[in-house]
Design a protein around this motif. Structure first.
Motif, PDB file in Angstrom:
ATOM      1  N   LEU A 123     -81.054  75.072   3.928  1.00 31.61           N
ATOM      2  CA  LEU A 123     -80.290  73.829   3.185  1.00 31.61           C
ATOM      3  C   LEU A 123     -81.675  73.128   2.419  1.00 31.61           C
ATOM      4  O   LEU A 123     -81.335  72.653   1.293  1.00 31.61           O
ATOM      5  CB  LEU A 123     -79.837  73.062   4.266  1.00 31.61           C
ATOM      6  CG  LEU A 123     -79.263  71.681   3.688  1.00 31.61           C
ATOM      7  CD1 LEU A 123     -77.947  71.877   2.820  1.00 31.61           C
ATOM      8  CD2 LEU A 123     -78.856  70.802   4.768  1.00 31.61           C
ATOM      9  N   TYR A 129     -73.408  68.935   4.124  1.00 35.56           N
ATOM     10  CA  TYR A 129     -74.060  68.892   5.295  1.00 35.56           C
ATOM     11  C   TYR A 129     -73.534  67.436   5.947  1.00 35.56           C
ATOM     12  O   TYR A 129     -72.765  66.738   5.495  1.00 35.56           O
ATOM     13  CB  TYR A 129     -75.366  68.678   4.976  1.00 35.56           C
ATOM     14  CG  TYR A 129     -76.071  67.382   4.404  1.00 35.56           C
ATOM     15  CD1 TYR A 129     -76.479  66.171   5.181  1.00 35.56           C
ATOM     16  CD2 TYR A 129     -76.131  67.289   2.923  1.00 35.56           C
ATOM     17  CE1 TYR A 129     -77.010  64.992   4.651  1.00 35.56           C
ATOM     18  CE2 TYR A 129     -76.503  65.971   2.328  1.00 35.56           C
ATOM     19  CZ  TYR A 129     -76.916  64.914   3.359  1.00 35.56           C
ATOM     20  OH  TYR A 129     -77.214  63.866   2.737  1.00 35.56           O
ATOM     21  N   ARG A 186     -77.606  67.558  10.013  1.00 37.44           N
ATOM     22  CA  ARG A 186     -79.181  68.134   9.495  1.00 37.44           C
ATOM     23  C   ARG A 186     -79.626  68.609  10.865  1.00 37.44           C
ATOM     24  O   ARG A 186     -80.979  68.747  10.743  1.00 37.44           O
ATOM     25  CB  ARG A 186     -79.842  67.353   8.669  1.00 37.44           C
ATOM     26  CG  ARG A 186     -79.113  66.881   7.154  1.00 37.44           C
ATOM     27  CD  ARG A 186     -80.001  66.169   6.526  1.00 37.44           C
ATOM     28  NE  ARG A 186     -80.982  66.907   5.891  1.00 37.44           N
ATOM     29  CZ  ARG A 186     -80.809  67.377   4.826  1.00 37.44           C
ATOM     30  NH1 ARG A 186     -79.592  67.055   3.940  1.00 37.44           N
ATOM     31  NH2 ARG A 186     -81.766  68.291   3.957  1.00 37.44           N
ATOM     32  N   ASN A 241     -70.567  71.730   8.977  1.00 35.30           N
ATOM     33  CA  ASN A 241     -70.522  71.414   7.789  1.00 35.30           C
ATOM     34  C   ASN A 241     -71.093  72.242   6.597  1.00 35.30           C
ATOM     35  O   ASN A 241     -70.677  72.624   5.534  1.00 35.30           O
ATOM     36  CB  ASN A 241     -70.740  69.953   7.309  1.00 35.30           C
ATOM     37  CG  ASN A 241     -70.094  68.741   8.111  1.00 35.30           C
ATOM     38  OD1 ASN A 241     -69.564  68.826   9.237  1.00 35.30           O
ATOM     39  ND2 ASN A 241     -69.754  67.659   7.277  1.00 35.30           N
ATOM     40  N   CYS A 242     -72.532  72.587   7.249  1.00 34.24           N
ATOM     41  CA  CYS A 242     -73.179  73.318   6.314  1.00 34.24           C
ATOM     42  C   CYS A 242     -73.010  74.944   6.560  1.00 34.24           C
ATOM     43  O   CYS A 242     -74.114  75.692   6.039  1.00 34.24           O
ATOM     44  CB  CYS A 242     -74.802  73.033   6.459  1.00 34.24           C
ATOM     45  SG  CYS A 242     -75.549  73.372   7.868  1.00 34.24           S
ATOM     46  N   CYS A 249     -78.485  74.116   7.685  1.00 36.25           N
ATOM     47  CA  CYS A 249     -79.475  73.207   7.949  1.00 36.25           C
ATOM     48  C   CYS A 249     -80.517  73.792   8.907  1.00 36.25           C
ATOM     49  O   CYS A 249     -81.740  72.960   8.748  1.00 36.25           O
ATOM     50  CB  CYS A 249     -78.955  71.984   8.435  1.00 36.25           C
ATOM     51  SG  CYS A 249     -78.022  71.925  10.207  1.00 36.25           S
ATOM     52  N   SER A 274     -69.383  63.857   6.640  1.00 37.99           N
ATOM     53  CA  SER A 274     -70.730  63.837   5.829  1.00 37.99           C
ATOM     54  C   SER A 274     -71.127  62.516   5.342  1.00 37.99           C
ATOM     55  O   SER A 274     -70.516  61.483   5.072  1.00 37.99           O
ATOM     56  CB  SER A 274     -70.400  64.689   4.768  1.00 37.99           C
ATOM     57  OG  SER A 274     -69.702  64.192   3.599  1.00 37.99           O
TER      58      SER A 274
END
Length: 266
Positions: free
Chosen positions: A176, A188, A191, A197-198, A229, A257
């Motif tokens: 990422l 994302y 993180r 999400n990622c 991430c 997000s």
């Protein structure tokens, strides 16, 4: 001419000066002596081991699996290292064995670090090229994740960013982070490996995930999903399909997000 078929005995001698455990020392000395013409029965007597142990040891050291064998004899828990990085043990063994092309001293330093008890995530020391294909583009063209030539199709379909592209991931970067450094805007939230999400699917190559806490073993092993991430490439080339976090299979693992929160406040 020596009796070893795949490994130069001089390389085994170089390893002898680097290892610390009695087990690794005995194994290397056995293989070196065998190369000089000593028979397996005599070697079994010398080292008070079974002839089966002698034969298995020589086979393991006289192979592309030399470094992972030395690592195991030095006390490296490959299973624990694999679990820490969310990788299959076979992948970690291959990672160690890739060190076989490096100078013995450098490879030994890596083995020593893992043998000294600090189970740390597998990280590569060289850049990796990541090719990415968006899931929506895959669906629109009627392609499948199971297509062996998926990325060849994408390359010939005149796709461009953000649907398809490539970038370099430097040592110490996550996928990422490298994507963002290259101007890409990927989804994302946390993180930190705590949401989906990622999420991406790895089509080729492998990616370690130190610190991930949300994906199930089935998602990692079965679907080959990774979180970009915290995802760190451990192969020279990685091909991934992005946008997987938006699918129904990962919906329950998503978090709002920062972009969504900003739009909601407006």
């Amino acid at each position: 001419m020596g009796q070893l078929e795949r490994v130069d005995a001089d390389r085994l001698r170089a390893w002898l000066s680097e290892v610390r455990s009695a087990e690794a020392t005995a194994a290397l000395m056995t293989a070196v002596a065998y190369d000089r013409g000593i028979g397996t029965a005599e070697l079994a007597s010398w080292y008070d081991r079974s002839e089966e142990w002698v034969e298995e040891t020589i086979t393991a050291l006289d192979s592309p699996g030399l470094v992972s064998t030395v690592a195991r004899l030095e006390g490296v828990d490959i299973g624990a290292v694999a679990a820490e990085s969310n990788l299959a043990p076979a992948t970690v063994r291959d990672w160690f064995d890739d060190l076989g092309d490096e100078p013995v001293g450098e490879a030994a330093d890596v083995v020593r670090r893992y043998a000294e008890g600090s189970v740390e995530p597998v990280r590569t020391g060289s850049p990796s090229t990541v090719y990415h294909l968006d899931r929506d583009a895959l669906t629109e063209h009627g392609w499948s994740l199971d297509d062996e030539d998926l990325f060849e199709k994408a390359a010939n379909a005149d796709l461009d960013l953000p649907e398809y592209g490539r970038f370099l991931v430097e040592p110490g970067e996550s996928i990422l982070e490298a994507a963002e450094r290259g101007g890409r805007s990927w989804p994302y939230a946390c993180r930190g490996g705590a949401c989906s999400n990622c999420a991406v699917v790895v089509v080729k190559g492998d990616v370690a995930m130190p610190g991930q806490s949300i994906l199930s073993d089935e998602q990692i092993r079965g679907a080959n999903a990774r979180l970009s991430c915290v995802g760190v490439p451990i192969t020279d080339e990685v091909k991934i399909v992005t946008g997987i976090g938006d699918t129904e299979a990962f919906a329950d693992l998503r978090l709002p997000s920062p972009t969504e929160e900003t739009e909601a406040s407006d």
